[in-house]
Design a protein around this motif. Structure first.
Motif, mmCIF file in Angstrom:
data_model
loop_
_atom_site.group_PDB
_atom_site.id
_atom_site.type_symbol
_atom_site.label_atom_id
_atom_site.label_comp_id
_atom_site.label_asym_id
_atom_site.label_seq_id
_atom_site.Cartn_x
_atom_site.Cartn_y
_atom_site.Cartn_z
ATOM 1 N N GLU A 84 -7.475 -0.521 -0.595
ATOM 2 C CA GLU A 84 -8.477 -1.490 -0.151
ATOM 3 C C GLU A 84 -7.895 -2.897 0.024
ATOM 4 O OE1 GLU A 84 -11.693 -0.714 0.614
ATOM 5 O OE2 GLU A 84 -10.968 1.336 0.385
ATOM 6 N N LEU A 85 -6.643 -3.098 -0.349
ATOM 7 C CA LEU A 85 -6.030 -4.417 -0.215
ATOM 8 C C LEU A 85 -5.919 -4.795 1.259
ATOM 9 C CD1 LEU A 85 -4.596 -6.806 -1.648
ATOM 10 C CD2 LEU A 85 -2.453 -5.543 -1.334
ATOM 11 N N ALA A 86 -6.334 -6.023 1.603
ATOM 12 C CA ALA A 86 -6.296 -6.458 3.001
ATOM 13 C C ALA A 86 -6.255 -7.978 3.060
ATOM 14 C CB ALA A 86 -7.513 -5.938 3.765
ATOM 15 N N VAL A 87 -5.769 -8.475 4.196
ATOM 16 C CA VAL A 87 -5.746 -9.918 4.435
ATOM 17 C C VAL A 87 -6.042 -10.154 5.905
ATOM 18 C CG1 VAL A 87 -3.249 -9.936 4.860
ATOM 19 C CG2 VAL A 87 -4.401 -12.053 4.194
ATOM 20 N N GLY A 100 -22.659 -14.282 4.479
ATOM 21 C CA GLY A 100 -22.915 -13.100 5.292
ATOM 22 C C GLY A 100 -21.695 -12.545 5.971
ATOM 23 N N ILE A 101 -20.507 -12.921 5.527
ATOM 24 C CA ILE A 101 -19.271 -12.452 6.165
ATOM 25 C C ILE A 101 -18.822 -11.162 5.489
ATOM 26 C CG2 ILE A 101 -16.877 -13.012 6.678
ATOM 27 C CD1 ILE A 101 -17.625 -15.937 6.556
ATOM 28 N N PRO A 102 -18.787 -10.052 6.189
ATOM 29 C CA PRO A 102 -18.346 -8.794 5.562
ATOM 30 C C PRO A 102 -16.867 -8.844 5.247
ATOM 31 C CG PRO A 102 -18.619 -8.499 7.927
ATOM 32 C CD PRO A 102 -19.119 -9.879 7.599
ATOM 33 N N MET A 103 -16.500 -8.284 4.107
ATOM 34 C CA MET A 103 -15.095 -8.248 3.712
ATOM 35 C C MET A 103 -14.372 -7.142 4.464
ATOM 36 S SD MET A 103 -15.099 -10.730 1.675
ATOM 37 C CE MET A 103 -13.550 -10.641 0.828
ATOM 38 N N MET A 104 -13.132 -7.411 4.828
ATOM 39 C CA MET A 104 -12.338 -6.459 5.590
ATOM 40 C C MET A 104 -11.844 -5.356 4.667
ATOM 41 S SD MET A 104 -8.985 -7.393 7.851
ATOM 42 C CE MET A 104 -8.100 -6.152 8.772
ATOM 43 N N ASN A 105 -11.937 -4.114 5.086
ATOM 44 C CA ASN A 105 -11.576 -2.991 4.228
ATOM 45 C C ASN A 105 -10.169 -2.479 4.448
ATOM 46 O OD1 ASN A 105 -14.059 -2.865 2.904
ATOM 47 N ND2 ASN A 105 -14.985 -1.712 4.591
ATOM 48 N N ASN A 106 -9.671 -2.615 5.664
ATOM 49 C CA ASN A 106 -8.347 -2.057 5.951
ATOM 50 C C ASN A 106 -7.551 -3.021 6.808
ATOM 51 O OD1 ASN A 106 -8.003 0.693 4.832
ATOM 52 N ND2 ASN A 106 -9.942 1.030 5.920
ATOM 53 N N VAL A 107 -6.256 -2.919 6.695
ATOM 54 C CA VAL A 107 -5.360 -3.688 7.534
ATOM 55 C C VAL A 107 -5.060 -2.876 8.773
ATOM 56 C CG1 VAL A 107 -3.088 -4.730 7.690
ATOM 57 C CG2 VAL A 107 -4.357 -4.850 5.560
ATOM 58 N N GLY A 108 -5.116 -3.545 9.927
ATOM 59 C CA GLY A 108 -4.863 -2.822 11.180
ATOM 60 C C GLY A 108 -3.429 -2.372 11.272
ATOM 61 N N ASN A 109 -3.177 -1.485 12.225
ATOM 62 C CA ASN A 109 -1.838 -0.974 12.422
ATOM 63 C C ASN A 109 -0.922 -2.033 12.977
ATOM 64 O OD1 ASN A 109 -2.569 1.559 11.524
ATOM 65 N ND2 ASN A 109 -3.323 2.189 13.552
ATOM 66 N N GLN A 136 0.818 -1.210 0.000
ATOM 67 C CA GLN A 136 0.000 0.000 0.000
ATOM 68 C C GLN A 136 0.854 1.264 0.000
ATOM 69 O OE1 GLN A 136 -2.403 -0.868 3.463
ATOM 70 N NE2 GLN A 136 -4.146 -1.530 2.208
ATOM 71 N N ARG A 137 2.003 1.220 0.667
ATOM 72 C CA ARG A 137 2.900 2.391 0.633
ATOM 73 C C ARG A 137 3.483 2.593 -0.757
ATOM 74 N NH1 ARG A 137 4.443 0.668 5.961
ATOM 75 N NH2 ARG A 137 6.217 -0.503 5.118
#
Length: 323
Positions: free
Chosen positions: A289-292, A314-323, A281-282
């Motif tokens: 929007e890339l996340a895992v 019904g599983i929402p997709m993750m939008n951000n990677v945590g810090n 992302q940097r």
């Protein structure tokens, strides 16, 4: 006839991950059955291993399944951008050249799969490495060890189940052997009335049962051992496994201790992937929007299997990677 496992899944997909004994084969029937059981355990555990992580926000030209398959197979995927095709790439590769002060590779060699895509030497300025874990080793050793262990237990259960049937032994001469075999078959079929000759009546005492000393409790104990062994490998793969056979009897401290171990292993595998995502992302801000993350983290507790608007089940997709 060779006992080597057949099928393109064994040969082309999982062949390199199989132990040597599975690839070479053996004419022995017991060994062939044991290898087949080991092979399906390897397949199931491999599929579970590859399905632990969910990738979201991945460019359409990249297959997330390929990322996880390569991380399982070799422990490394190289993420880059092809300026000629103007597409992002996630390629198999290997480290090359001298490492830096912190033992990180300074260059890599990308490899194709026979499609004609060029194999090149790249540097850290051109690609972002995605590692399977901090040690940069795959989980294949865990799967091979426990697939073999599980296969041995399952094969032992099969043998004991057969031996618990008390095979009959029939003593007969050449003149009566066929009639005694037919009599035994009618008994097995549960025929209510069996007509026998006087000679056969005299020989009924020659039919005896061979008791090999297999008690049903032994089979149950082996099944419990299998459950606990499966639980161990689930824990090593970072999947919740809190003694499923007696989970309701566990005290809270035991549950918490198991949860902490599973969480540690989950983070061990997830940290390197999320670290690579932050680097990607940097370098490519448009991939914000890339996340895992782990799939099992968001499994619905209610057991509702309906499909939601954001993803399967019904599983929402993750939008951000945590810090």
């Amino acid at each position: 006839m060779s006992g080597k496992p057949k099928g393109h899944i064994t040969d082309s997909v999982y062949g390199s991950a199989l132990p040597k004994r599975l690839r070479n084969g053996s004419p022995n029937g017991h060994s062939s059955r044991l290898r087949m059981i080991e092979q399906y355990n390897i397949r199931i555990l491999t599929e579970m291993c590859m399905s632990r992580f969910k990738w979201s926000g991945v460019p359409v030209e990249i297959d997330p399944r390929f990322i996880e398959f390569e991380l399982f197979s070799s422990g490394l995927v190289l993420w880059g951008y092809d300026s000629y095709y103007k597409k992002y790439t996630a390629l198999r590769g290997a480290s090359l050249g001298f490492p830096n002060l912190y033992d990180n590779p300074t260059s890599y060699r990308t490899y194709g799969n026979g499609t004609g895509y060029p194999e090149t030497t790249v540097t850290n300025a051109e690609v972002v490495p995605i590692w399977a874990n901090a040690l940069r080793r795959t989980d294949q050793d865990i799967i091979q060890v426990y697939a073999w262990r599980l296969a041995n237990i399952e094969r032992t259960i099969e043998i004991n189940v057969n031996n618990a049937r008390h095979t009959k032994i029939i003593g007969a001469n050449a003149n009566t052997v066929l009639g005694m075999k037919n009599l035994s078959q009618q008994i097995d079929e549960g025929i209510p009335e069996i007509v026998v000759s006087k000679d056969q009546m005299e020989n009924l005492g020659s039919i005896t049962a061979l008791d090999l000393g297999v008690h049903p409790d032994q089979i149950e104990k082996l099944d419990i051992l299998h459950t606990r062994t499966w639980s161990k490998v689930m824990g090593l793969l970072g999947i919740d496994n809190a003694n499923q056979d007696k989970k309701e009897r566990l005290v809270s401290s035991e549950v918490d201790a198991n949860a902490q171990q599973v969480y540690s292993i989950k983070r061990m595998n997830l940290n390197e992937r999320q670290k690579a995502v932050r680097k990607i992302q940097r370098r490519y801000p448009e991939l914000s929007e890339l996340a895992v993350d782990f799939w099992v983290d968001d499994m619905p507790e209610s057991g509702d299997s309906s499909t939601g608007p954001d993803g399967d089940n019904g599983i929402p997709m993750m939008n951000n990677v945590g810090n």
